[in-house]
Design an enzyme around this catalytic site. Structure first.
Site, PDB file in Angstrom:
ATOM      1  N   ARG A 281       0.758  -1.184  -0.131  1.00  0.00           N
ATOM      2  CA  ARG A 281       0.008   0.198   0.093  1.00  0.00           C
ATOM      3  C   ARG A 281       0.824   1.074   0.167  1.00  0.00           C
ATOM      4  O   ARG A 281       0.597   2.180  -0.890  1.00  0.00           O
ATOM      5  CB  ARG A 281      -0.820  -0.157   1.042  1.00  0.00           C
ATOM      6  CG  ARG A 281      -1.818   1.168   1.479  1.00  0.00           C
ATOM      7  CD  ARG A 281      -2.495   1.109   2.707  1.00  0.00           C
ATOM      8  NE  ARG A 281      -3.063  -0.197   3.182  1.00  0.00           N
ATOM      9  CZ  ARG A 281      -4.132  -0.853   3.046  1.00  0.00           C
ATOM     10  NH1 ARG A 281      -5.114  -0.198   2.409  1.00  0.00           N
ATOM     11  NH2 ARG A 281      -4.550  -1.879   3.712  1.00  0.00           N
ATOM     12  N   CYS A 348     -26.982  -4.648  -7.593  1.00  0.00           N
ATOM     13  CA  CYS A 348     -28.058  -4.887  -6.832  1.00  0.00           C
ATOM     14  C   CYS A 348     -27.964  -5.243  -5.461  1.00  0.00           C
ATOM     15  O   CYS A 348     -28.221  -6.495  -5.022  1.00  0.00           O
ATOM     16  CB  CYS A 348     -29.013  -5.995  -7.409  1.00  0.00           C
ATOM     17  SG  CYS A 348     -28.046  -7.599  -7.864  1.00  0.00           S
ATOM     18  N   TYR A 377      -5.248  -2.162  -3.844  1.00  0.00           N
ATOM     19  CA  TYR A 377      -6.246  -3.071  -3.449  1.00  0.00           C
ATOM     20  C   TYR A 377      -7.602  -2.485  -3.972  1.00  0.00           C
ATOM     21  O   TYR A 377      -8.637  -2.507  -3.325  1.00  0.00           O
ATOM     22  CB  TYR A 377      -6.430  -3.108  -1.722  1.00  0.00           C
ATOM     23  CG  TYR A 377      -5.119  -3.587  -1.168  1.00  0.00           C
ATOM     24  CD1 TYR A 377      -4.631  -4.856  -1.260  1.00  0.00           C
ATOM     25  CD2 TYR A 377      -4.242  -2.815  -0.397  1.00  0.00           C
ATOM     26  CE1 TYR A 377      -3.564  -5.451  -0.720  1.00  0.00           C
ATOM     27  CE2 TYR A 377      -3.215  -3.497   0.184  1.00  0.00           C
ATOM     28  CZ  TYR A 377      -2.719  -4.527   0.049  1.00  0.00           C
ATOM     29  OH  TYR A 377      -1.758  -5.109   0.503  1.00  0.00           O
TER      30      TYR A 377
END
Ligand code: LLP
Length: 420
Positions: A281, A348, A377
């Site tokens: 990260r 949905c 990510y």
């Protein structure tokens, strides 16, 4: 309304740019949703990390799970980085970049026989083992292959990294690694494993860690163990502290890499071996954005919804970690008011959202929004739910750019199926 900007992602004349490239123009060319990365941000982060630890014997193994696009991995490989691969698929990708297998570490809490075999066949630097049973299996496979497996035991130091529970990995209640006592007994039993050479010791206590204390505590605990192992007559070549360094998504303050170095270097200097880091990260998160188009605005009762053309399948972090990402227009209009709204995708599921009750600039259908800090990510966790094709990825290098992955076609969605 808060805006995210850094050296490589910023507004010029009210238009959002990644380095020298205008995002509105890119979106016109490639459509939306669209991932865009700044190569120079990746390079700068890598060099900042390198510099912070230049006084000690160390090596960075980029944790490619953060962003495994071949060109992104290649960016780090070209800088001299090794790669931390978490599966046979990641190993396959890593090797495609031409990285020397001796610069690859194979990780994962549950490696299959095939993964272990592949790691040995390719001759990776080391395999990190996470249970006694796995070590037995690595030994058996190495024996059958007539090879010696280089292994590091992943230790679970039982330290609370104080991060989101889903990405905390260093507590004994987490599935990762073995406790210190078990680790020590494994190293002591090394003669039982004829085809294993124990070359390292490893930990990784979690991800998006913003407090330095847990890190220092874990390094301390692991080095105590390192010395006990040394006392037993085994000299380890690698001391691997994993990844996990947090970045700023919103207003959170994470420790700087220099602070991290300052606090840990004195501990590392006592060890007579190479220190390994596996950042993911830190290297990529704030070098990426996900651009999406506003489809509709609507109100259900008092609640405002901004419906966009990107969804949880493109960027899952808000849905599963309630993660915060700034969402900002790619063009700043001076005459717009802020509203409080949920920014949601077309899937949905009520969990398909990017922000809830967020103060954002009012936007109209056709406007573009950028979700920031999307370089880690993001695309790697994307999927095809609701028959959605995954977005393209663009790598910007100063005033040039490349489409390093194209938008999936409809054929991609069904290429491995048959109708019976
Ligand atoms: N090494 C190992 C063994 C890991 O498991 C990880 C991440 C890293 C290194 C790199 O950690 P980083 O420096 O990126 O924090 N999907 C989650 C993050 C999961 C991290 C998994 N392991 C998220 O979006 O926050």
């Amino acid at each position: 309304m808060q805006y995210f900007e850094n050296e490589h992602i910023k507004y010029k004349n009210n238009q959002l740019y990644v380095d020298d490239i205008n995002i509105n123009e890119l979106a016109k060319e490639f459509g939306t949703p669209l991932y865009i990365y700044s190569k120079n941000h990746f390079i700068n982060q890598y060099q900042e990390f390198e510099n912070a630890f230049k006084s000690i014997n160390h090596k960075i193994f980029y944790a490619m799970k953060a962003n495994f696009n071949l060109s992104v991995v290649n960016t780090f490989v070209k800088l001299g980085s090794g790669v931390d691969a978490n599966s046979e698929g990641e190993l396959y990708r890593a090797l495609k970049t031409g990285v020397d297998p001796s610069k690859v570490i194979l990780t994962s809490v549950g490696k299959t026989k095939n993964e272990i075999k592949l790691g040995l066949e390719k001759n990776v630097l080391m395999i990190k083992a996470e249970s006694e049973e796995e070590i037995e299996l690595i030994n058996k496979i190495a024996c059958e292959m007539n090879k010696v497996a280089r292994v590091a035991v992943r230790v679970n130091p039982d330290v609370d990294a104080k991060t989101h529970p889903y990405i905390s990995t260093g507590l004994s209640s987490n599935k990762f690694g073995v406790d210190s006592k078990t680790a020590l007994s494994i190293y002591k039993r090394r003669k039982d494993f004829s085809n294993i050479e124990f070359t390292g010791i490893d930990m990784h206590i979690g991800s998006q860690i913003t407090l330095i204390e847990p890190f220092v505590e874990a390094v301390q605990k692991l080095s105590d163990l390192y010395f006990e192992i040394e006392k037993d007559g085994l000299k380890l070549a690698h001391f691997d502290v994993g990844g996990g360094i947090g970045v700023s998504y919103n207003s959170e303050q994470s420790f700087s890499i220099n602070e991290f170095a300052e606090k840990t270097i004195p501990l590392f200097k006592k060890l007579d071996c190479e220190i390994i880091f596996e950042p993911g990260r830190f290297l990529t998160a704030n070098g990426g954005i996900l651009v999406t188009e506003v489809l509709y605005n609507k109100k259900n009762g008092d609640k405002n919804f901004v419906i966009v053309d990107s969804a949880m399948n493109d960027m899952l972090r808000p849905s599963i970690y309630q993660a915060y990402h700034h969402i900002q227009p790619t063009t700043k209009f001076g005459n717009r008011n802020d509203i409080v709204a949920d920014v949601v995708g077309p899937i949905c599921e009520s969990g398909d959202y990017f922000a809830r009750d967020r103060e954002i600039t009012q936007s109209n259908s056709g406007d573009l929004l950028a979700l920031t800090s999307a370089g880690a990510y993001g695309m790697v966790m994307s999927f095809n739910y609701n028959g959605r094709r995954r977005p393209p990825e663009i790598l910007v290098d100063g005033n040039k750019y490349d489409e390093v992955r194209s938008r999936e076609t409809f054929d991609h969605l069904i290429y491995d199926e048959k109708i019976v």
